[in-house]
Design a protein around this motif. Sequence first.
Motif, PDB file in Angstrom:
ATOM      1  N   UNK A   8       0.862  -1.177   0.000  1.00 45.39           N
ATOM      2  CA  UNK A   8       0.000   0.000   0.000  1.00 45.39           C
ATOM      3  C   UNK A   8       0.900   1.229   0.000  1.00 45.39           C
ATOM      4  N   UNK A   9       0.539   2.235  -0.778  1.00 48.37           N
ATOM      5  CA  UNK A   9       1.319   3.466  -0.803  1.00 48.37           C
ATOM      6  C   UNK A   9       1.012   4.294   0.441  1.00 48.37           C
ATOM      7  N   UNK A  10       1.822   5.297   0.673  1.00 51.20           N
ATOM      8  CA  UNK A  10       1.594   6.226   1.783  1.00 51.20           C
ATOM      9  C   UNK A  10       0.208   6.860   1.653  1.00 51.20           C
ATOM     10  N   UNK A  11      -0.252   7.053   0.423  1.00 52.29           N
ATOM     11  CA  UNK A  11      -1.564   7.653   0.160  1.00 52.29           C
ATOM     12  C   UNK A  11      -2.718   6.666   0.310  1.00 52.29           C
ATOM     13  N   UNK A  12      -2.403   5.399   0.639  1.00 51.76           N
ATOM     14  CA  UNK A  12      -3.448   4.401   0.840  1.00 51.76           C
ATOM     15  C   UNK A  12      -3.871   3.656  -0.411  1.00 51.76           C
ATOM     16  N   UNK A  13      -3.153   3.854  -1.511  1.00 49.29           N
ATOM     17  CA  UNK A  13      -3.476   3.175  -2.769  1.00 49.29           C
ATOM     18  C   UNK A  13      -2.834   1.789  -2.801  1.00 49.29           C
ATOM     19  N   UNK A  14      -3.503   0.855  -3.468  1.00 49.49           N
ATOM     20  CA  UNK A  14      -2.935  -0.476  -3.655  1.00 49.49           C
ATOM     21  C   UNK A  14      -1.743  -0.389  -4.612  1.00 49.49           C
ATOM     22  N   UNK A  15      -0.729  -1.199  -4.364  1.00 49.54           N
ATOM     23  CA  UNK A  15       0.494  -1.198  -5.167  1.00 49.54           C
ATOM     24  C   UNK A  15       0.855  -2.632  -5.503  1.00 49.54           C
ATOM     25  N   UNK A  16       1.021  -2.919  -6.780  1.00 50.00           N
ATOM     26  CA  UNK A  16       1.446  -4.246  -7.232  1.00 50.00           C
ATOM     27  C   UNK A  16       2.804  -4.108  -7.904  1.00 50.00           C
ATOM     28  N   UNK A  17       3.803  -4.718  -7.325  1.00 47.91           N
ATOM     29  CA  UNK A  17       5.166  -4.619  -7.855  1.00 47.91           C
ATOM     30  C   UNK A  17       5.257  -5.165  -9.269  1.00 47.91           C
ATOM     31  N   UNK A  18       4.431  -6.121  -9.618  1.00 50.64           N
ATOM     32  CA  UNK A  18       4.456  -6.704 -10.963  1.00 50.64           C
ATOM     33  C   UNK A  18       4.214  -5.650 -12.035  1.00 50.64           C
ATOM     34  N   UNK A  19       3.526  -4.562 -11.671  1.00 48.64           N
ATOM     35  CA  UNK A  19       3.273  -3.480 -12.634  1.00 48.64           C
ATOM     36  C   UNK A  19       4.549  -2.742 -13.024  1.00 48.64           C
ATOM     37  N   UNK A  20       5.630  -2.943 -12.289  1.00 48.61           N
ATOM     38  CA  UNK A  20       6.903  -2.274 -12.580  1.00 48.61           C
ATOM     39  C   UNK A  20       7.722  -3.012 -13.635  1.00 48.61           C
ATOM     40  N   UNK A  21       7.362  -4.249 -13.934  1.00 48.14           N
ATOM     41  CA  UNK A  21       8.115  -5.058 -14.898  1.00 48.14           C
ATOM     42  C   UNK A  21       8.180  -4.339 -16.241  1.00 48.14           C
ATOM     43  N   UNK A  22       9.304  -4.501 -16.911  1.00 47.68           N
ATOM     44  CA  UNK A  22       9.498  -3.882 -18.217  1.00 47.68           C
ATOM     45  C   UNK A  22      10.404  -2.670 -18.166  1.00 47.68           C
ATOM     46  N   UNK A  23      10.616  -2.101 -16.958  1.00 46.39           N
ATOM     47  CA  UNK A  23      11.533  -0.981 -16.760  1.00 46.39           C
ATOM     48  C   UNK A  23      12.369  -1.264 -15.520  1.00 46.39           C
ATOM     49  N   UNK A  24      13.627  -0.851 -15.526  1.00 46.18           N
ATOM     50  CA  UNK A  24      14.415  -0.974 -14.299  1.00 46.18           C
ATOM     51  C   UNK A  24      13.748  -0.178 -13.171  1.00 46.18           C
ATOM     52  N   UNK A  25      13.993  -0.598 -11.942  1.00 46.19           N
ATOM     53  CA  UNK A  25      13.407   0.078 -10.785  1.00 46.19           C
ATOM     54  C   UNK A  25      14.462   0.249  -9.707  1.00 46.19           C
ATOM     55  N   UNK A  26      14.444   1.417  -9.079  1.00 40.45           N
ATOM     56  CA  UNK A  26      15.274   1.677  -7.905  1.00 40.45           C
ATOM     57  C   UNK A  26      14.333   1.730  -6.707  1.00 40.45           C
TER      58      UNK A  26
END
Length: 189
Positions: free
Chosen positions: A65-83
């Motif tokens: 969950x983000x600080x703003x209370x939104x759901x977060x799925x790490x799989x959505x980051x695939x396709x680009x490098x992430x820090x």
Amino acid sequence: MRTRGALAAFVAAGSLLLAGCAAGESPQPGDDVVATEPGSAASDTAEPDAGSAGSSESVLTFTSTTIDGEEFAAADLAGKPTVFWFWAPWCPTCVSQSPQVLDLAEQHGDDVNVVGVAGLDELAAMEDFIEKTDTDGLTHLNDESGEVWRHFGITAQSTFAVVDENGVVTDTGYLEPDELSARVAELAG
């Protein structure tokens, strides 16, 4: 006897908390996180549950969950490098790194995801940190429970986990600004 043992434990815990980020980066009582200083052997040897550097497993298998209370799925980051930037609100090193992280996001924003992972404190302190450091333009995860930290094997703040476009960790630990920028530029190609 029992009182002396409890008192000694209380004094030891208080000393760790008072030592703060600059002297060893104290975790919150009850966390599975071990306090280490940037560049120490312990901070450089932490390995994530999945996808440690050199492994071909993706670490993008968690939700949060983000600080703003939104759901977060790490799989959505695939396709680009992430820090992933693991920080604590009371950590002066983390505060001093915020301009570097913002510059990184601005410089590579179209090609690289930059995600803050806040832990070791409560939501109100995390929100204050974001406001104080003017990093509200970044995605920040609320990791009060430490699940994301444990997923990556993070044992100290401020720590970076650099992940390639396939979700594989390429670097983890305390990284100097030039070192982090060079590694991200290489992945962003």
